[in-house]
Write an enzyme that holds these catalytic residues in place. Structure first.
Site, PDB file in Angstrom:
ATOM      1  N   GLU A  84      39.914  42.642  45.351  1.00 31.68           N
ATOM      2  CA  GLU A  84      40.194  41.213  45.604  1.00 31.68           C
ATOM      3  C   GLU A  84      41.660  41.117  45.830  1.00 31.68           C
ATOM      4  O   GLU A  84      42.130  41.539  44.658  1.00 31.68           O
ATOM      5  CB  GLU A  84      39.758  40.210  44.703  1.00 31.68           C
ATOM      6  N   LYS A 267      34.830  33.654  35.971  1.00 30.53           N
ATOM      7  CA  LYS A 267      34.436  34.987  36.865  1.00 30.53           C
ATOM      8  C   LYS A 267      35.907  34.742  36.034  1.00 30.53           C
ATOM      9  O   LYS A 267      36.841  36.421  37.037  1.00 30.53           O
ATOM     10  CB  LYS A 267      34.074  34.003  37.928  1.00 30.53           C
ATOM     11  N   ASP A 283      33.600  50.882  30.401  1.00 25.77           N
ATOM     12  CA  ASP A 283      32.010  50.709  30.594  1.00 25.77           C
ATOM     13  C   ASP A 283      32.082  48.456  31.215  1.00 25.77           C
ATOM     14  O   ASP A 283      32.019  47.948  30.032  1.00 25.77           O
ATOM     15  CB  ASP A 283      30.875  50.483  29.975  1.00 25.77           C
ATOM     16  N   HIS A 385      45.958  33.023  49.060  1.00 24.90           N
ATOM     17  CA  HIS A 385      44.673  33.825  49.790  1.00 24.90           C
ATOM     18  C   HIS A 385      44.613  34.041  51.691  1.00 24.90           C
ATOM     19  O   HIS A 385      44.931  35.207  52.048  1.00 24.90           O
ATOM     20  CB  HIS A 385      43.130  33.172  49.455  1.00 24.90           C
TER      21      HIS A 385
END
Ligand code: MEV
Length: 435
Positions: A84, A267, A283, A385
């Site tokens: 991202e 998130k 992991d 972005h």
């Protein structure tokens, strides 16, 4: 054309080349498309073939380096593997602001993992619990006998807890074996110990055992970090520092009261943490699962899922952020110990223990979250972005490095970040009347 069948017996016995031939034919991939699977120099196909099954190649993710991190008075360059845009830049910017007040302070609890042993059909659960607890020392000794190396390095089984859970299939007795995993993630040690103890626990409890497995809700293996973000450094062209602090507190508070916002808030935290977890070969599913379940677990106090961070104002009006979550990462074992890129990243990071890595991860999570809230509370997230998006579009439209900035500026100005417009602008620039 006959229906394709995915029933390919013995696929695992084929060589990488043979498997590629199969998937190429099966998926109608071109020669060039299959080349995308190729192993980069320095990566041993045999090593990757030992890591997972049925390997055909690799999926390279970019590794970016977050700068400006200072955690517990030590500087770090932080490798992040993520697809991202903006995440690495945002983390670096946040670390730069935190640095003004000395950077991040991190702390971790002992690296204690939980192994669960599920015991069913117990007729006297409360008494069974006491019988198990009475045998604690003997059970812990039996667990430790399974992993003398872990014990030698100062870890091992530490404690036993027993819970009684009502369920639609009857009351369950669930024993928690608490194991200090030291510098390991702990999965193998904990699972081995639980499997070894299960028959004896079943005998003591007078029931039968089904599950014997680690819990990713590692509530005893927490990492915490805090930082102060000075109000004066947060001013924008249109808002004063104190105004930005208030706006960030408003933005944060929605995550506190609304699970829909909390999911996105957390998130953003995991954008930072998971990309470092991936870069160091750990992991990431275990860390993600632990983080989100912890957020829900903590939410039990307040009725909703909880943000993993908090924000407050100090007496001087600066913004003080904190983070707390389970971070069960290891430095020994697993991909961290064998994957060449993970090994290089761990060396670059310079962490000497799993504790230290967990502390850096907590700091990165807080930095990432602060950066997102700051952007959201001021100019919004899209501008940054969009610029990156426009760069990609400009490059795809064939803009040369010396042309990219001008193309990007025009695309943004015109609110038209599209490949067709980018191509036109490139042509206009080359004809001499662009930008
Ligand atoms: C995007 O990957 C992450 C954010 O949505 C996080 C947030 O909203 O806090 C920007």
């Amino acid at each position: 054309m006959s229906e394709r069948s995915s029933e390919i017996s013995g696929f695992y016995r084929l060589s990488v080349e043979e498997r590629r031939r199969v998937v190429r034919e099966w998926g109608g991939l071109t020669e060039e498309e299959v080349r995308a699977y190729e192993f980069p120099p320095g990566v041993d196909p045999a090593l990757l073939g030992r890591m997972i099954e049925n390997v055909v190649g690799v999926f390279p993710l970019p590794v970016g380096i977050a700068t400006h991190f200072r955690v517990n008075a030590r500087d770090y360059l932080v490798p992040m593997a993520i697809e991202e845009p903006s995440v690495v830049a945002a983390a670096s910017n946040a670390a730069k602001v935190a640095r003004l007040q000395g950077g991040f302070t991190a702390q971790t609890t002992a690296p204690v993992m939980i192994g669960q042993v599920q015991i069913l059909d117990v007729i006297d659960p409360a008494a069974a619990r006491l019988r198990l607890l009475a045998e604690k020392d003997r059970l812990l000794a039996a667990a430790n006998a399974k992993d003398p190396m872990l014990v030698k390095f100062g870890g091992g089984a530490r404690d036993l807890e027993v819970r009684i859970l009502p369920s639609p299939r009857g009351t369950m007795v669930v024993a928690h074996l608490l194991v200090d995993a030291r510098d390991a993630g702990g999965m193998n040690a904990v699972n081995t110990m639980c499997e070894a103890l299960a028959p004896e626990m079943a005998r003591i409890a007078g029931g039968r055992v089904v599950l014997r497995i680690i819990s990713n809700l590692a509530v005893h293996r927490l990492a915490r970090a805090t930082a102060t973000f000075p109000a004066a450094a947060l001013a924008t062209e249109t808002a004063s520092g104190p105004e930005v602090v208030e706006a960030i507190l408003d933005a944060y508070t929605l995550a506190l009261v609304d699970p829909f916002r909390c999911a996105t808030h957390n998130k953003g935290i995991m954008n930072g943490i998971s990309s470092v977890v991936v870069a160091t070969g750990n992991d990431f599913r275990a860390i993600e699962s632990g983080a989100h379940t912890y957020a829900a677990f903590r939410g039990q106090d307040g009725g909703v899922v909880r943000p993993l961070t908090t924000y407050e104002k100090d007496r001087a009006g600066n913004l003080v952020g904190t983070i707390e979550l389970p971070i069960a990462v290891g430095l020994i074992g697993g991909a961290t110990a064998v994957h060449p890129t993970a090994k290089a990243n761990v060396k670059l990071l310079g962490v000497r223990s799993a504790h230290e890595l967990a502390g850096v991860l907590a700091a990165v999570g807080l930095a990432q979250n602060f950066a997102a809230l700051r952007a959201l509370a001021t100019e919004g997230i899209q501008r940054g972005h969009m610029e990156l998006h426009a760069r990609n579009i400009a490059a795809t439209a064939g803009a040369r490095p010396d042309e990219v900035d001008r193309v990007v500026a025009r695309l943004i100005d015109e609110h038209a970040i599209r490949i067709d417009r980018a191509r036109e602008i490139v042509e206009e620039i080359r004809r001499g009347h662009g930008g």
